[in-house]
Design an enzyme around this catalytic site. Structure first.
Site, PDB file in Angstrom:
ATOM      1  N   LYS A   1      -7.738  -1.228   6.029  1.00  0.00           N
ATOM      2  CA  LYS A   1      -7.977  -1.968   4.781  1.00  0.00           C
ATOM      3  C   LYS A   1      -7.112  -3.221   4.740  1.00  0.00           C
ATOM      4  O   LYS A   1      -7.544  -4.282   4.332  1.00  0.00           O
ATOM      5  CB  LYS A   1      -7.646  -1.091   3.567  1.00  0.00           C
ATOM      6  CG  LYS A   1      -8.666  -0.014   3.318  1.00  0.00           C
ATOM      7  CD  LYS A   1      -8.477   0.599   1.938  1.00  0.00           C
ATOM      8  CE  LYS A   1      -7.336   1.590   1.887  1.00  0.00           C
ATOM      9  NZ  LYS A   1      -7.701   2.957   2.181  1.00  0.00           N
TER      10      LYS A   1
ATOM     11  N   ASP B   1     -13.852   3.027   6.271  1.00  0.00           N
ATOM     12  CA  ASP B   1     -12.794   3.750   5.545  1.00  0.00           C
ATOM     13  C   ASP B   1     -13.326   4.286   4.223  1.00  0.00           C
ATOM     14  O   ASP B   1     -12.976   5.390   3.814  1.00  0.00           O
ATOM     15  CB  ASP B   1     -11.571   2.856   5.312  1.00  0.00           C
ATOM     16  CG  ASP B   1     -10.504   3.628   4.544  1.00  0.00           C
ATOM     17  OD1 ASP B   1     -10.079   4.681   5.051  1.00  0.00           O
ATOM     18  OD2 ASP B   1     -10.151   3.235   3.431  1.00  0.00           O
TER      19      ASP B   1
ATOM     20  N   ARG C   1     -12.772  12.837   3.683  1.00  0.00           N
ATOM     21  CA  ARG C   1     -11.465  13.493   3.914  1.00  0.00           C
ATOM     22  C   ARG C   1     -10.955  14.150   2.637  1.00  0.00           C
ATOM     23  O   ARG C   1     -10.343  15.220   2.673  1.00  0.00           O
ATOM     24  CB  ARG C   1     -10.442  12.464   4.411  1.00  0.00           C
ATOM     25  CG  ARG C   1     -10.674  12.030   5.847  1.00  0.00           C
ATOM     26  CD  ARG C   1      -9.802  10.837   6.203  1.00  0.00           C
ATOM     27  NE  ARG C   1      -8.400  11.096   5.989  1.00  0.00           N
ATOM     28  CZ  ARG C   1      -7.535  10.186   5.514  1.00  0.00           C
ATOM     29  NH1 ARG C   1      -7.930   8.964   5.217  1.00  0.00           N
ATOM     30  NH2 ARG C   1      -6.273  10.503   5.347  1.00  0.00           N
TER      31      ARG C   1
ATOM     32  N   SER D   1      -6.624   4.559   7.960  1.00  0.00           N
ATOM     33  CA  SER D   1      -7.204   4.260   6.658  1.00  0.00           C
ATOM     34  C   SER D   1      -6.454   3.108   5.984  1.00  0.00           C
ATOM     35  O   SER D   1      -7.054   2.119   5.538  1.00  0.00           O
ATOM     36  CB  SER D   1      -7.134   5.529   5.802  1.00  0.00           C
ATOM     37  OG  SER D   1      -7.385   5.253   4.459  1.00  0.00           O
TER      38      SER D   1
ATOM     39  N   HIS E   1       0.842  -1.189   0.000  1.00  0.00           N
ATOM     40  CA  HIS E   1       0.000   0.000   0.000  1.00  0.00           C
ATOM     41  C   HIS E   1       0.877   1.239   0.000  1.00  0.00           C
ATOM     42  O   HIS E   1       1.910   1.273   0.667  1.00  0.00           O
ATOM     43  CB  HIS E   1      -0.918   0.021   1.215  1.00  0.00           C
ATOM     44  CG  HIS E   1      -2.116   0.896   1.001  1.00  0.00           C
ATOM     45  ND1 HIS E   1      -3.284   0.413   0.461  1.00  0.00           N
ATOM     46  CD2 HIS E   1      -2.315   2.212   1.213  1.00  0.00           C
ATOM     47  CE1 HIS E   1      -4.162   1.401   0.363  1.00  0.00           C
ATOM     48  NE2 HIS E   1      -3.600   2.513   0.822  1.00  0.00           N
TER      49      HIS E   1
HETATM   50  N1  URA Z   1      -4.010   5.889   1.241  1.00  0.00           N
HETATM   51  C1  URA Z   1      -5.080   5.446   1.959  1.00  0.00           C
HETATM   52  O1  URA Z   1      -5.576   4.351   1.731  1.00  0.00           O
HETATM   53  N2  URA Z   1      -5.560   6.227   2.900  1.00  0.00           N
HETATM   54  C2  URA Z   1      -5.051   7.441   3.191  1.00  0.00           C
HETATM   55  O2  URA Z   1      -5.543   8.090   4.072  1.00  0.00           O
HETATM   56  C3  URA Z   1      -3.944   7.899   2.447  1.00  0.00           C
HETATM   57  C4  URA Z   1      -3.438   7.101   1.462  1.00  0.00           C
END
Ligand code: URA
Length: 434
Positions: free
Chosen positions: A187, A161, A168, A183, A82
């Site tokens: 996930k 999220d 956001r 966040s 990620h």
């Molecule tokens: N990537 C994400 O999944 N969430 C964030 O808040 C920032 C980058």
């Protein structure tokens, strides 16, 4: 409980209890509190921060807001990656198939664009018919069959999220360590990854402008993952200029395809090699990072990584003809060169501004309901340390609205700082936390 009490508590710099955090996440997921009150709380969190306990509570509440996947019946060890978000960051598009082609299943939940940073799902939707909403049974089936899935924050996985992310994006509450950590890690935990590589960006195009801030975010995420029993490595990577050349959805898909086929920009390939190498290392596929990188290079050269990408696109309803011929992807009506306004060397790039310029072209969103124009954006091969004569071509702007050409060109040029002296190239990475 009442949202107003939580908002005032956080506004005044106090800590929220575990019960309050769990209540807020549950209530928001169930549509029992309004966007405007949640936006106020998010702003208070962005300004006041959260301590380690609050951040872990937030992450776990978000991870548990929907189903939590256990993928072990279809894959013994699932590896994920990620990115904390950047401009031109199309790494997932190339890294996922590279790793899957090495025999390590990758099941990933990605996001849409956030602020000036593009989103993997928006990019992939440049491919006609491609979709990411799928029931868990399909996620598992696809993971078992082709070892590669790219899903979104569906209604069932980390739904909190999904809602917070889009709020956001349009309320100036992206750049917050607890909100980003929550966040990303919610996930990852919900999607059942056993091991993960976190690509934490730092620099002018990242939510974390300094290496120190990026290290702090990386450490928080590594701690959360480790507490949850997962193997986690965080790479601190440079985002002081766009990654690769392309900024914009279809342009980035094209660049990722070229990279999987053995071409593409050198900095982007170096980045993919590092991220994919660490993923293979976590999966136990190699004894050293160099050994892992050799495996990654081999599946790029022999075409199996590109074939994996095709399989994923086909499995998720996408038009494979556009993968085989990226010229069939959405193309902008107007493509104009951007010329160097003077001679000299590029010394710095206001990367976030380039991201916002691409959003203004229609490549991202200012409000949740904005429709994306997949064809638009920039191609900017010019890098920090490169020298040009006045009038040299630095890159191109791609738009469907002729009226936007001049402004986009100006915005891109305003994002570049020039020097008469030589400037060293930017490093790609600033360290690793594991
Ligand atoms: N990537 C994400 O999944 N969430 C964030 O808040 C920032 C980058």
């Amino acid at each position: 409980m009442r949202m107003i009490d939580l908002i005032e508590k956080k506004r005044d710099g106090k800590t929220l209890s575990t019960a309050e955090i769990e209540w807020f996440i549950r209530a928001y997921t169930a549509d029992e509190v309004t966007d405007y009150q949640v936006a106020a709380l998010l702003m208070a969190i962005t300004i006041r921060g959260m301590d380690r306990r609050e951040t872990v509570d937030l992450t776990l509440a978000m991870a548990r807001s929907g189903d939590e996947l256990d993928l072990h019946d279809v894959a013994p060890l699932v590896v994920d990656k990620h990115s904390s978000g950047g401009v031109g960051d199309k790494t997932t598009l190339a890294v996922q198939p590279l790793v899957a082609a090495c025999g390590v299943p990758v099941g990933k939940m990605s996001g849409r664009g956030l602020g000036s940073s593009g989103g993997t799902l928006d990019k992939m939707e440049s491919i006609r018919g491609w979709h990411f909403e799928m029931p868990i049974e399909q996620f598992k089936k696809q993971l078992g069959e082709i070892g590669l899935v790219l899903a979104g924050q569906t209604a069932v996985l980390a739904p909190a999220d999904k809602k917070l992310y889009s709020l956001r994006d349009v309320t100036g509450t992206v750049a917050s360590v607890p909100l980003i950590a929550g966040s990303i890690m919610s996930k990852k935990l919900a999607a059942g990854a056993d091991a993960m590589v976190l690509d934490v960006k730092t620099g002018s195009g990242a939510f974390m402008p300094t290496v120190e801030a990026a290290r702090e975010l990386a450490q928080v995420m590594v701690d959360i993952g480790t507490d949850a029993g997962r193997k986690v490595v965080a790479l601190i990577s440079d985002m002081n200029q766009p990654l690769g050349h392309a900024v914009g959805n279809a342009l980035e898909v094209k660049e990722a395809i070229e990279t999987l086929q053995g071409g593409g920009p050198a900095d982007f390939w170096a980045h993919c090699l590092e991220v994919a190498g660490h993923m293979l290392l976590l999966a136990g596929k190699a004894d050293s990072l160099d050994g892992a990188k050799e495996l990654v290079t081999a599946v790029r050269q022999n075409g199996t990584a590109f074939e994996k990408f095709r399989q994923m696109v086909a499995a998720q309803g996408g038009d494979v003809a556009q993968v085989d011929d990226p010229g069939l992807l959405p193309q902008a009506k107007f493509v104009e060169p951007i010329l160097a306004p003077r001679g000299g060397t590029i010394a710095a790039v206001a990367t976030g501004e380039i991201g916002w310029a691409a959003v203004r072209l229609g490549g991202g969103r200012f409000v949740k309901t904005d429709q994306i124009d997949h064809a638009v954006g920039f191609v900017l091969p010019a890098k920090i340390g490169d020298s040009f004569a006045e009038g040299d071509v630095l890159g191109t702007v791609h738009t469907n609205d002729e009226a936007k050409l001049a402004q986009a060109r100006e915005e891109l040029l305003a994002a570049l700082t020039w020097s008469y002296d030589p400037v060293p190239p930017q490093p790609h990475f600033h360290g690793t936390i594991s």
